[in-house]
Design an enzyme around this catalytic site. Structure first.
Site, short mmCIF file in Angstrom:
data_model
loop_
_atom_site.label_atom_id
_atom_site.label_comp_id
_atom_site.label_asym_id
_atom_site.label_seq_id
_atom_site.Cartn_x
_atom_site.Cartn_y
_atom_site.Cartn_z
N GLY A 36 -17.99 15.60 13.36
CA GLY A 36 -17.43 16.95 13.37
C GLY A 36 -18.25 17.89 12.51
CG ASP A 90 -14.30 11.44 9.85
OD1 ASP A 90 -14.70 12.52 10.33
OD2 ASP A 90 -14.16 10.41 10.52
CB ALA A 92 -8.54 15.85 9.16
CE LYS A 103 -10.94 11.31 11.38
NZ LYS A 103 -11.81 12.46 11.69
N GLY A 105 -10.25 15.44 17.41
CA GLY A 105 -10.64 16.65 18.14
C GLY A 105 -11.99 16.47 18.83
N GLY A 106 -12.82 15.61 18.28
CA GLY A 106 -14.12 15.32 18.87
C GLY A 106 -14.12 14.01 19.64
CD GLU A 112 -13.72 10.66 13.71
OE1 GLU A 112 -14.51 11.59 13.56
OE2 GLU A 112 -12.56 10.82 14.10
CE LYS A 130 -9.98 21.85 10.96
NZ LYS A 130 -11.15 21.11 10.55
#
Ligand code: 5RP
Length: 235
Positions: A36, A90, A92, A103, A105-106, A112, A130
């Site tokens: 991300g 990572d 979020a 998590k 979205g990608g 992950e 977020k």
């Protein structure tokens, strides 16, 4: 609709949070590298430290993270070689006050979650947008293509509204790095993330969903400052 100014400040927040977490990386570490636009700032900053002599190995969570890590010359390894990374960083899509997150979205949440769960310490980096009181974003559910109709039906039975994620620049559904589909399951406000996590895990053909129940630390940027929130450690 976001103005240019708010888009810019959102990017600055992502950069501040991502670069802050890169400061957690020290010599000899094995580090999980998330996917991300926020953690991309961590990867770039880690790459810069590597060029200055930092000795670490990264483990990527997607083709996107792998390409960026290679571009930034971060030496890579695998979970097979290093099963317990010292740290995973990572982004979020949402995170609540108990440090439970959504998590995916990608569409990278399966790898992950594997990397985050393998690591000794899992840190999320995020812009202020977020943070929520209660998780309410659609939950990405990676599912075997063979099982997507069954998964849709079970999600409806659980009170959710499933949407098969469609690709951009390709006709048809998104295909994950693992060769699967993603269903975005909208449950509205989620009163019991742990219970929903369990129910989604029980659907045959579901590979992994995007509810993350164990985050050790949140690095969140807002109003020019970076705040670090640590899990209470009571669960
Ligand atoms: C990918 C993810 C990302 O970490 C999440 O979507 C946040 O992305 P960004 O930092 O670009 O806002 O879970 O699957």
């Amino acid at each position: 609709m976001a103005t240019d100014r708010s888009v810019q400040s959102n990017v600055e927040q992502k950069r501040a949070a991502g670069e802050h977490a890169a400061g957690y990386v020290s010599d000899g570490m094995v580090v999980g590298l998330g996917t991300g636009s926020t953690v991309a700032w961590s990867i770039r900053a880690i790459g810069k430290k590597v060029s200055e002599g930092l000795d670490i190995l990264g483990i990527t969570t997607s083709y996107q993270a792998e390409a960026l890590a290679i571009e930034c010359r971060v030496p890579l390894t695998s979970l097979a070689e290093h099963p317990i990374p010292d740290l995973a960083i990572d982004g979020a899509d949402q995170i609540d006050r108990d440090l439970k997150a959504i998590k995916g979205g990608g569409a990278a949440h399966t790898r992950e979650k594997v990397v985050a769960s393998s690591a000794k310490r899992f840190v999320i980096v995020a812009d202020a947008g977020k943070s929520v009181d209660r998780l309410n974003a659609p939950v990405p559910v990676e599912v075997l293509p063979f099982a997507f109709r069954l998964a849709e039906r079970r999600i409806i039975e659980l009170g959710g509204c499933p949407t098969l994620r469609q690709a951009r620049m390709k006709d048809g559904p998104v295909i994950t790095d693992n060769g699967n589909f993603v269903i975005d399951a909208d449950f509205g406000p989620i009163a019991d993330p742990s219970g929903l996590s369990e129910s989604l895990n029980a659907i045959p053909g579901v590979v992994e969903h995007g509810i993350f129940l164990k985050v050790d630390e949140l690095v969140v940027a807002q109003d020019g400052a970076v705040n670090v929130i640590t899990a209470r450690g009571d669960d």
